[in-house]
Design an enzyme around this catalytic site. Sequence first.
Site, short mmCIF file in Angstrom:
data_model
loop_
_atom_site.label_atom_id
_atom_site.label_comp_id
_atom_site.label_asym_id
_atom_site.label_seq_id
_atom_site.Cartn_x
_atom_site.Cartn_y
_atom_site.Cartn_z
N LYS A 37 5.86 25.51 31.24
CA LYS A 37 7.24 25.02 31.30
C LYS A 37 8.12 26.04 32.01
O LYS A 37 7.71 27.17 32.26
CB LYS A 37 7.77 24.75 29.88
CG LYS A 37 7.88 26.00 29.02
CD LYS A 37 8.36 25.68 27.62
CE LYS A 37 8.47 26.95 26.77
NZ LYS A 37 8.89 26.66 25.39
N TYR A 259 34.63 43.49 41.95
CA TYR A 259 35.68 42.71 41.31
C TYR A 259 36.36 43.45 40.16
O TYR A 259 35.75 44.25 39.46
CB TYR A 259 35.10 41.40 40.76
CG TYR A 259 34.60 40.44 41.80
CD1 TYR A 259 35.47 39.73 42.61
CD2 TYR A 259 33.23 40.24 41.97
CE1 TYR A 259 35.01 38.84 43.56
CE2 TYR A 259 32.75 39.36 42.92
CZ TYR A 259 33.64 38.66 43.71
OH TYR A 259 33.17 37.78 44.66
#
Length: 368
Positions: A37, A259
């Site tokens: 998965k 930032y």
Amino acid sequence: MKKVEINKSDLEKNIEIIKKIANIDNEKKTEIIAVVKANGMGLGLVEYSKFLINNGINILAVAVTEEAIALRKANIENDILMLSPVIEKKELQLLIENDITLTIGSLEEAKLVEALSKHLQKDTKVHIKIDTGFARYGFLYNDLENILSIFEEFSKIKIEGVYTHFSKPEDEKWTRCQFDRFIMCIESIKKAGFEIKKAHTSASTAFIKYPEMALDAVRIGSIFQGRTMSRVEGLTKIGTFKTQIVEIKNLPKGYNISYGKTYKTKRETKIAIIPVGYMDGFNKGRFRDDYSLKNNLIAVGMEIKRIFKDNSLKVIINGKKYKVIGKLGMYHAIIDITDSKDINTNDEVLIPSIAPLQVNNEIRREYI
């Protein structure tokens, strides 16, 4: 350039170690169900699945319909176990048509599978899920009446296995409680005269910690990558995130980095910029979803401890570690390389903190 590099030789060795632990070559054969998965646990769904099959792993397990169908479209004909129940009719029909082994965890699900199987004039292989204390999918372990009805009343459903899942395998007392509940359920099914082809309880951690609970099969995922809570001699961590430096420049003292104006250079600083950020999986922390008083206190305690540690993100360039400075961008990070004179653009950068499962599925997986 961004990629997850997978060393085939190391992966082959891990598979052989796991097969030996499972006694797969002994008289009592514990079958390995490989859980692929989440894009093959980060190693690439189709290529990873084919690699496992080529190395003697014959059963795969997935979590969503798209994964199962992608494997069939890749001409993989092996048994594929769908670990999640499906109740949407079109989706379920697609799975049945493609001979996917289904998980059934309720009478409602069983009735739907039976009806669709009759409509399609096909037998459907299933595994019955027993809930022994997870409260996710499955019949409650003491709901014997409904469990036995699946064996008794449905002609198109062919029961291949019965399984449960441990919620906290590191807790031995609780895990043994779950195991005992499962065994009680299995014994009741057999006492009623029904055969169980595959009984399985253990995923990766329990597989190592409780070998006596292996039963007929085990569901193995992260341990193939050498990533497990229980140490296993000889396993190697699989999957290395690699990128390259795209730009280098020199900044003056007091210059803002990235930032938020959260970081300013304390001296003349040489930086390298790499095209990897949080959208690629860099610094992808675990999402906290338990806000009980106990876990709130634990979280606060962990944050206090972090104050006194070096928690900076690091990358490896030419065999040496360098710090990430400033905030991560969506697709970039800035590295302080002031103390190095031998780093150039295009140099390879390794990011050891990114496990394959965390890496954006769009990034290339390369087997070497």
